[in-house]
Design a protein around this motif. Structure first.
Motif: not given
Ligand code: EPZ
Length: 444
Positions: A168, A171-172, A175, A97, A27
């Protein structure tokens, strides 16, 4: 396809260094799509998966350069959107990601849906729910995610599904949120060390994220992020895999790169299983404190016992002095390794979301087939302890998450040999159906 030949019965001895964490590197690499300039990552793991991510980022216009074996520079000043194709995404789910960073920096992204996986049902509905909450328009068409957003705006998002939080997925969304206008609050965020590492990296780039390591993240969007130098955390899953290698072979290993705060549940579980684990700074010395003891373990989201160690623990428990129960609440179907362990003489019975393992005195070497990354590691552990030779096919699964495993094992007195292009996985008899090529592929 390459094979790994292991002649078991050797006690592992010596010192091994853990590589950088795959699930933090991936990521973080994806996030550089939204960070113009030259990001430098230290302690970078050389893996099949990080190589796949390099290929993907290169397609998006990122210039990648290795400064030394484990230091990489990613120049992201000329990122252009394109498609993350099915061929690449199906082999590495973490490709998804790139969605958040591309939406945040380019206002659009087109990524293939990942498809099926050998460790179980792995939807990405929570990823899409979170990105939609930030204002992205998501259209699924012909197996691809078409995402677009003129502007991302902060939102309050509850990011949990039937099996709990999403690593994830967190994380996505994180971000994307760091460059959204206003404040985002992510409830039921994943707390895994790899998520914290991504958050620390983004904060080093100028993001404003608080609550890392808790289930509530508060993110105040900023206008842009600056490229930095950053050191990736050590891979806790590799570290604990080495601990179990010492346990199953009755060896004596010194493991460098162990963050005990990343492995609290795993270390407690392995000590209960009969391993003596002495921690000093970021080094662990691991031996057996007697017979392996049976366990009743449930794999859970962090800080629980990690699902990525479940297969390896199942292998070690095959040699415990009693009956163990291993359950996986994250991926209830993540037990393809059980059938292969049975071929090595283990006594394992599948139950609803787990296995019951009756300890045996010894395992016997056999020809076995890897099905996914951590199942492969489980077969390696079993082969190290088994009487005779074990040949593991499809070890490209291992290469996805363990750097130079055969080399590291050989330096620890294991009798291991990696064979290029081993014989076909099944004997070819006249008239036997030709096995379909790479029918199974898992994405980890
Ligand atoms: C990450 O996968 C890891 N991969 C996996 O490691 C790890 O097993 C997993 O987290 C759990 O810790 C990377 O970080 C690259 P999840 P991820 O989203 O993010 C369900 C390895 O061996 N879910 O946390 O894909 C899902 O089906 C790999 O290194 C939804 O329902 O896992 C699962 O049951 C294997 N909807 C649970 O949540 C979603 O949108 C946890 O999945 C997303 C997930």
């Amino acid at each position: 396809m390459d094979e790994l030949r292991i002649r078991g019965g050797h006690r592992l001895q010596g010192t091994v260094s853990v590589s950088g964490a795959k699930n933090a590197a991936l990521p973080i690499m994806a996030a550089t799509l939204a960070i113009p300039g030259r990001t430098i990552l230290h302690n970078f793991p050389r893996l099949r998966d990080t190589n796949s991510m390099i290929q993907l980022l290169t397609q998006f216009g990122v210039a990648v350069e290795f400064l030394d074996d484990h230091t990489i520079a990613l120049e992201s000043s000329a990122v252009s959107t394109c498609r993350a194709d099915y061929e690449l995404v199906r082999t590495m789910r973490a490709s998804v990601c790139v969605l958040g960073p591309l939406l945040a920096s380019q206002g659009e992204a087109c990524v293939s849906l990942p498809g099926g996986c050998n460790i179980g049902h792995r939807p990405i509905d929570l990823h899409l729910k979170g990105l939609s909450a930030l204002g992205a328009e998501i259209v699924i068409d012909q197996g691809y995610i078409h995402a677009s957003a003129r502007e991302l705006r902060g939102a309050e998002i509850y990011l949990s599904g039937p099996q709990g939080s999403t690593v994830t997925g967190t994380c996505n969304v994180m971000s994307a949120a760091v460059l959204s206008r206003g404040r985002t609050i992510i409830q039921a965020a994943a707390c895994e060390p790899e998520v914290i590492d991504l958050g620390n990296f983004l904060n080093a780039c100028g993001a404003q994220i608080t609550g890392l390591g808790t289930s509530t993240l508060t993110i105040d969007g900023v206008r842009e992020l600056q490229a930095v130098e950053y050191t990736i955390i050590p891979d806790r899953i590799e570290a604990a895999t080495w601990m179990m290698a010492a346990g199953i072979t009755d060896g004596d290993l010194t493991i460098e790169g162990v963050r005990d705060d990343h492995l609290t549940a795993a270390i407690e579980t392995l000590r209960t299983a009969g391993l003596a684990i002495d921690l000093q700074d970021e080094t662990a010395r691991v031996r057996r404190a007697g017979d392996l003891q049976p366990l009743d373990v449930v794999a859970l989201p962090f800080p629980g016992f990690p699902t990525d160690l479940q297969a390896q623990l199942t292998a070690m428990m095959c040699l415990a002095s009693g009956t163990s129960v291993v359950t996986d609440r994250v991926f209830p179907d993540r037990f393809l390794h059980a059938a292969e362990l049975l071929r090595m003489g283990a006594k394992i019975r599948r139950e609803s979301s787990g296995v019951i393992i009756e300890g045996v005195n010894e395992l016997s070497g056999a020809c076995v087939m890897a099905s996914d990354l951590r199942a492969s590691a489980a077969l390696v552990l079993a082969g190290l302890a088994a009487r005779g030779e074990t040949v593991i096919s499809r070890i490209y699964h291992l290469d996805r998450g363990y750097e130079d495993l055969a080399g590291k094992l050989s330096r620890l007195d294991a009798d291991v040999e990696r064979q290029k292009g081993g014989r076909p996985n099944t004997p070819q008899f006249a008239g036997a159906p030709t096995p379909s090529a790479s029918k199974t592929s898992s994405k980890g």
